[in-house]
Design an enzyme around this catalytic site. Structure first.
Site, PDB file in Angstrom:
ATOM      1  N   ARG A  71       0.809  -0.854  -0.368  1.00  0.00           N
ATOM      2  CA  ARG A  71      -0.323  -0.132   0.088  1.00  0.00           C
ATOM      3  C   ARG A  71       1.216   1.185   0.161  1.00  0.00           C
ATOM      4  O   ARG A  71       2.089   1.027   0.561  1.00  0.00           O
ATOM      5  CB  ARG A  71      -1.014   0.145   1.495  1.00  0.00           C
ATOM      6  CG  ARG A  71      -1.811  -1.036   1.106  1.00  0.00           C
ATOM      7  CD  ARG A  71      -2.993  -0.662   1.997  1.00  0.00           C
ATOM      8  NE  ARG A  71      -1.733  -1.056   3.372  1.00  0.00           N
ATOM      9  CZ  ARG A  71      -1.985  -0.175   4.101  1.00  0.00           C
ATOM     10  NH1 ARG A  71      -3.376   0.805   4.826  1.00  0.00           N
ATOM     11  NH2 ARG A  71      -1.175   0.346   5.702  1.00  0.00           N
ATOM     12  N   SER A 135       7.506  -4.904   6.427  1.00  0.00           N
ATOM     13  CA  SER A 135       7.927  -5.921   8.092  1.00  0.00           C
ATOM     14  C   SER A 135       8.616  -7.327   7.106  1.00  0.00           C
ATOM     15  O   SER A 135       8.119  -8.819   7.689  1.00  0.00           O
ATOM     16  CB  SER A 135       6.607  -6.193   7.704  1.00  0.00           C
ATOM     17  OG  SER A 135       5.894  -4.770   7.859  1.00  0.00           O
ATOM     18  N   ASP A 189       6.775  -3.499  10.857  1.00  0.00           N
ATOM     19  CA  ASP A 189       5.456  -2.906  10.986  1.00  0.00           C
ATOM     20  C   ASP A 189       4.483  -3.202  12.625  1.00  0.00           C
ATOM     21  O   ASP A 189       4.197  -2.344  12.865  1.00  0.00           O
ATOM     22  CB  ASP A 189       4.533  -3.965  10.138  1.00  0.00           C
ATOM     23  CG  ASP A 189       4.613  -5.898  10.868  1.00  0.00           C
ATOM     24  OD1 ASP A 189       5.671  -5.752  11.522  1.00  0.00           O
ATOM     25  OD2 ASP A 189       3.702  -6.264   9.720  1.00  0.00           O
TER      26      ASP A 189
HETATM   27  C1  BGC Z   1       8.546 -10.815   9.518  1.00  0.00           C
HETATM   28  C2  BGC Z   1       8.084  -9.789  10.868  1.00  0.00           C
HETATM   29  C3  BGC Z   1       7.170  -8.821  11.249  1.00  0.00           C
HETATM   30  C4  BGC Z   1       6.076 -10.242  10.911  1.00  0.00           C
HETATM   31  C5  BGC Z   1       4.370  -9.656  11.200  1.00  0.00           C
HETATM   32  C6  BGC Z   1       7.681 -11.679   9.957  1.00  0.00           C
HETATM   33  O1  BGC Z   1       7.318 -12.385   9.217  1.00  0.00           O
HETATM   34  O2  BGC Z   1       9.719 -11.229   9.985  1.00  0.00           O
HETATM   35  O3  BGC Z   1       9.408  -8.615  10.259  1.00  0.00           O
HETATM   36  O4  BGC Z   1       7.268  -8.069  11.972  1.00  0.00           O
HETATM   37  O5  BGC Z   1       5.971 -11.030   9.980  1.00  0.00           O
HETATM   38  O6  BGC Z   1       4.790  -8.768   9.832  1.00  0.00           O
END
Ligand code: BGC
Length: 453
Positions: A71, A135, A189
């Site tokens: 997004r 994320s 995130d």
């Molecule tokens: C990632 C994290 C992320 C989480 C939620 C995981 O697979 O390694 O960095 O915060 O997913 O999105």
């Protein structure tokens, strides 16, 4: 308990306590200068040293990559009203061939989506600061320098692991040459979620995601963050708890189904804990259990449909729908999967879903309790009152997940009183919040003393 294959999913309180004790040790390993290198729980410093104080303001762009969709957002922070307002946003699908292709293509795609957004919202002339919610586990070298350690969830683009993601984004924008971006703040995130909730509730010092993936961040005492110089104050640590168990420490609680899900995933051996908890995997665990029960002639008269045989066909959202009130949803879903069901089957399918989602909520609770207990100990408090900002489809959409999670946290962290604040679009708005808070945190930031991954 009559269904043998469901038994290993049932975790006693003492098992959950033991999981929490193991995680506690792994968190210490992750924070340590000399132990970090091989620690499965990475405990990554984020360079965010302050939570919002309510005085932030301004216009920002935000990119959000790593959940269900990519997004682009235009966000305004209104100081007077202490509100973060999403002015506009646009979802850009990322086709699977891009998710699994070359990194350059991914960043070209992101830059193109951003260009389209700036064009259609007449923002191309302005150079707004950009918050980039990315994320995935990243070693953050600075607020605008962040090296991808490894892909997780559905992504596996070549040429990005080990690279600075902000540089890849800037290069893609320069390749186009039709616009530029201002300062960039990179955030996970979880951090975005904590920060956006922190604007509403200043005691929010934990951010948690239970969506496609799972993870949490929290404010740790600087004196315990051994890889970063300095003793004073706090820094937000991205735990990357999804990697818990990657050294085999959870082998005793992994079921045969978990092992198959791991083996057939894009990243075998990586993010063991995440694979027992998050939305990307729960549906597949359920499907494998349903196939097994059918093969054992305990379901559907022993007849497995082609649909049920197909990996990925039993979506995680089915679990939420099935556990929602009434049996109609289950009947509809089973019919869609070409299964010949009886009322007994419908009840057993419900039990399977409930067993798997309950384990997910309990494991998540064990991890959250570990963090809360740690914060309480850090501060030498008899009793901790704190707030956790939460986001993610599993937490938000599943009918009893939140309740299960909270009940288990109360058992495992009895001296912590945790308020759950559901984040409204924390990944998007929180990135802007970090961009707003961070000119301040950069000034206060210390350099990491050792970086290894
Ligand atoms: C990632 C994290 C992320 C989480 C939620 C995981 O697979 O390694 O960095 O915060 O997913 O999105």
């Amino acid at each position: 308990f009559p269904y043998e294959c469901l038994q290993p999913f049932r975790l006693s309180v003492s098992t959950l306590q033991s999981v929490s004790t193991r995680l506690k040790k792994d968190m210490i390993r992750g924070l340590g200068k000399h132990t970090h290198h091989r620690a499965p729980v990475k405990m990554l410093p984020t360079f965010v040293r302050a939570t919002p104080d309510g005085t932030e303001k301004g216009d920002f762009l935000a990119l959000d990559l790593g959940g269900t969709n990519f997004r682009v957002l235009h966000v305004r922070i209104l100081e007077d009203e202490q509100r973060v307002v999403k002015m506009d946003s646009q979802i850009c699908a990322i086709p699977q061939e891009i998710m699994l292709g070359h990194g350059e293509k991914l960043f070209d795609h992101i830059a193109a989506c951003l260009a389209e957004f700036l064009d259609s919202h007449e923002l191309k002339g302005q150079t707004l600061p950009l918050g980039f919610t990315f994320s995935f586990p990243c070693e953050q070298l600075d607020i605008d320098k962040s090296v991808l350690i490894r892909w997780t969830k559905g992504f596996n683009c070549s040429g990005v692991e080990g690279e600075d993601v902000v540089r890849l984004l800037r290069e893609a924008i320069h390749r186009r040459g039709d616009y530029d971006i201002g300062s960039v703040a990179m955030v996970n995130d979880t951090v975005g979620t904590m920060m956006s909730c922190g604007y509403r509730d200043q005691s929010c010092e934990i951010g948690m995601i239970i969506g496609t993936g799972t993870n949490a961040c929290y404010m740790e005492e600087m004196r315990n963050v051994k890889r970063v110089e300095g003793e004073d104050g706090r820094m937000c640590i991205n735990t990357e708890w999804g990697g818990f168990g990657d050294d085999g420490s959870l082998r005793d609680i992994q079921t045969d189904f978990d092992l198959v899900v791991d083996k057939t995933s894009l990243n075998p051996g990586i993010h063991t804990y995440e694979k027992m908890i998050s939305g990307m995997y729960l549906g597949e665990i359920a499907r494998l259990v349903l196939v097994k029960l059918t093969e054992d002639k305990l379901l559907f008269d022993g007849q497995v449909s082609d649909a049920l045989q197909t990996p990925g066909r039993f979506e995680t959202r089915f679990i939420s729908e099935i556990e929602d009130t009434g049996l109609e949803n289950t009947q509809r879903i089973l019919t869609e999967l070409d299964l010949n069901w009886s009322l007994g089957d419908v009840r057993l399918v419900w039990l399977v879903c409930d067993t798997i989602s309950t384990r997910s909520a309990q494991l998540c609770a064990a991890a959250l309790a570990t963090i809360a207990n740690r914060i309480r100990n850090n501060r030498g408090l008899d009793h901790l009152k704190t707030t956790v900002g939460v986001d993610g489809t599993v937490f938000k959409k599943h009918p009893n997940f939140s309740q299960q999670l909270q009940a288990t946290v109360r058992l495992l962290a009895p001296r912590c009183d945790i308020t759950f604040l559901v984040s409204e679009d924390g990944s998007g708005k929180g990135a802007a919040m970090v961009t707003a808070v961070c000119p301040f945190c950069i000034l206060l930031t210390f350099r990491p003393v050792s970086v290894s991954f």
